[in-house]
Design a protein around this motif. Structure first.
Motif, short mmCIF file in Angstrom:
data_model
loop_
_atom_site.label_atom_id
_atom_site.label_comp_id
_atom_site.label_asym_id
_atom_site.label_seq_id
_atom_site.Cartn_x
_atom_site.Cartn_y
_atom_site.Cartn_z
N THR A 1 0.83 -1.20 0.00
CA THR A 1 0.00 0.00 0.00
C THR A 1 0.86 1.25 0.00
OG1 THR A 1 -1.75 -1.15 1.22
CG2 THR A 1 -1.79 1.25 1.27
N ILE A 2 1.90 1.26 0.83
CA ILE A 2 2.75 2.45 0.98
C ILE A 2 3.64 2.66 -0.24
CG2 ILE A 2 4.64 3.41 2.35
CD1 ILE A 2 3.23 1.91 4.78
N CYS B 1 1.44 -17.38 7.28
CA CYS B 1 1.69 -16.24 6.38
C CYS B 1 1.14 -14.98 7.03
CB CYS B 1 1.03 -16.46 5.03
SG CYS B 1 1.54 -17.96 4.18
N ILE B 2 1.74 -14.54 8.12
CA ILE B 2 1.23 -13.44 8.92
C ILE B 2 0.95 -12.20 8.07
CG2 ILE B 2 1.72 -11.93 10.88
CD1 ILE B 2 1.30 -14.83 11.61
N ALA B 3 1.89 -11.86 7.19
CA ALA B 3 1.75 -10.63 6.41
C ALA B 3 1.70 -10.93 4.93
CB ALA B 3 2.90 -9.67 6.72
N TRP B 4 1.09 -12.03 4.56
CA TRP B 4 1.16 -12.44 3.16
C TRP B 4 -0.17 -12.25 2.42
CZ3 TRP B 4 4.12 -17.65 4.07
CH2 TRP B 4 5.35 -17.34 4.66
N ALA B 5 -1.07 -11.50 3.00
CA ALA B 5 -2.35 -11.31 2.35
C ALA B 5 -2.59 -9.82 2.09
CB ALA B 5 -3.47 -11.91 3.21
N ARG B 6 -3.84 -9.43 2.01
CA ARG B 6 -4.16 -8.04 1.72
C ARG B 6 -3.91 -7.15 2.94
NH1 ARG B 6 -7.13 -8.02 -3.02
NH2 ARG B 6 -7.90 -10.07 -3.66
N ASP B 7 -3.74 -5.86 2.66
CA ASP B 7 -3.53 -4.89 3.73
C ASP B 7 -4.84 -4.73 4.50
OD1 ASP B 7 -2.98 -2.78 5.36
OD2 ASP B 7 -2.64 -1.32 3.78
#
Length: 427
Positions: free
Chosen positions: A53-54, A410-416
């Motif tokens: 996103t950033i 996958c802690i941070a492997w999906a959508r924001d």
């Protein structure tokens, strides 16, 4: 209102990203790095979740990252006797990523992209070969002394520590020891570039595992005829004595570390990789730790990236660094003349993100490098089944079920899902 003057310590990822956004908040930024230039080498890192996103808020940055991306087509899990087990590839959807990200890039290439993004900005001034020797807070300013005299003693409105998990600047800013706030994970990793192409021109990386807790990842490099290597050792958390030989080798330098690696991986079956590592001059080893510091700021001193919240073995460090840099600058932008409120806003916004991205799923990272032969067999079987079902039955409910299982790891492997704000920048 006078222009804010801010010192950022560390020029790897969090530092340049913070400098970019702080300049957009109207600040003048000095960014120092203790090495004489940007550090070369390092592992593949990925950009996921809120960081995607950033990145898309910065003109042409996504294109630059794709252009500089690692030439990694996917990762082949290799079993005994170098037998291929399962190949893992990107999903092709940056917002819905699996084990291999759609934004895979070498750490040094990412640092270079971010440096190039900021080096010509008139509000950003880089100084290499410099460190902070002392600092004290006085009347909402921080007075900083520099070790090598490349900058004079200076007064800053804010000092940002972005110099890694074992941040020396953090120790100065909180008057504590370098190891305070560090939670060891009883694991380590070593990285290097080798001057041999053991993949024979393929862009498919290989990950071989043997017990107890040993893994070697071999991947392509931009340079023809070279590969990048990651060697790792994971130990049960209740057996800290297993880490002692690594720590002793790390104290003695590269030659001792190379000898340790050869001994540690004896019987693993990738002697050609270890022989190439022994000849490399780019070896870098680091202990795997989480940073769980009780506070992100102290007066006009603040932590960003690994210095404040290194996530350890789960691969969210780059995402956290990019997110933290953006949020810090955005809160400063939105609280003109009130640094205390800005830092509280930064901390309040980041704490739930940090908490989520530091979650380590049960059995991780030993699920990737098991301790026992039984565990290794189970891992290989599960990987094969999950990969097969996701490829063959992509759009069916069973595939969604397996995606959910994979998402546990996958802690941070999906959508924001964090609602990253759109700040209205001053500059």
């Amino acid at each position: 209102m006078p222009q804010l003057r801010i010192l950022v310590v560390g020029a790897s990822i969090a530092g340049p990203m913070a400098a970019y956004w702080l300049a957009k908040a109207g600040a003048s930024v000095d960014i120092i790095e203790r090495y004489p230039s940007l550090r070369k080498g390092g592992q593949v890192v990925d950009i996921r979740h809120s960081a995607v996103t950033i990145v898309r808020k910065v003109p042409k940055l996504e294109e630059a990252l794709v252009a500089s991306g690692a030439p990694l087509q996917g990762l082949q899990m290799v079993g005994k006797a170098n037998k291929p087990l399962v190949a893992i590839q990107p999903t092709g959807i940056p917002e819905e990523q699996f084990l291999i990200s759609d934004f895979e890039i070498f750490r040094d290439d990412l640092a270079t992209v971010l440096y190039d993004l900021t080096k010509d900005n008139p509000s950003v001034h880089y100084v290499f070969g410099e460190t902070v020797s002392a600092m004290r807070q006085e009347k909402e300013k921080v007075i900083v002394d520099f070790a090598n005299g490349l900058l004079p003693q200076s007064r800053y409105d804010l000092v940002v520590a972005a110099d890694g998990a074992t941040s020396r600047t953090r120790a100065l800013g909180f008057n504590c020891n370098v190891r305070d706030g560090i939670d060891p994970y009883n694991a380590w990793a070593a990285y290097c570039t080798i001057d041999k192409d053991l993949l024979n021109g393929s862009n498919m990386g290989e990950f071989s595992v043997s017990t107890p807790g040993r893994g070697i990842m071999l991947g392509p490099d931009h340079v023809k005829g070279a590969n990048r290597v990651i060697l790792m050792g994971n130990n049960p958390r209740d057996m800290p004595e297993r880490l002692l030989p690594y720590q002793e080798a790390a104290k003695k330098g590269d030659n001792a570390m190379k000898a340790y690696l050869v001994d540690f991986f004896k019987g693993h079956g990738r002697d050609e990789i270890l022989a190439a590592v022994a000849e490399s001059d780019s070896l870098y080893a680091t202990e795997c730790v989480q940073v769980k510091f009780p506070r992100l700021f102290n007066g006009n001193f603040v932590l960003v990236g690994d210095a404040g919240y290194s996530p350890g073995p789960i691969g969210t460090g780059t995402t956290l660094a990019i997110t933290g840099a953006y949020v810090l600058a955005g809160e400063i932008n939105d609280h003109p003349g009130d640094m205390a409120a800005a830092l509280r806003g930064y901390s309040d916004r980041m704490q739930p993100i940090i908490k989520d991205m530091q979650k380590i799923p049960a059995g991780f990272p030993s699920v990737m490098t098991p301790e026992t032969d039984w565990g290794l067999w189970l891992r290989d079987t599960l990987l094969y089944v999950i990969s097969y079902v996701m490829v063959v039955y992509q759009l069916k409910p069973v595939a969604q079920f397996f995606r959910w299982i994979a998402g546990v790891y996958c802690i941070a492997w999906a959508r924001d899902s964090y609602g990253i704000p759109d700040y209205e920048w001053k500059a």
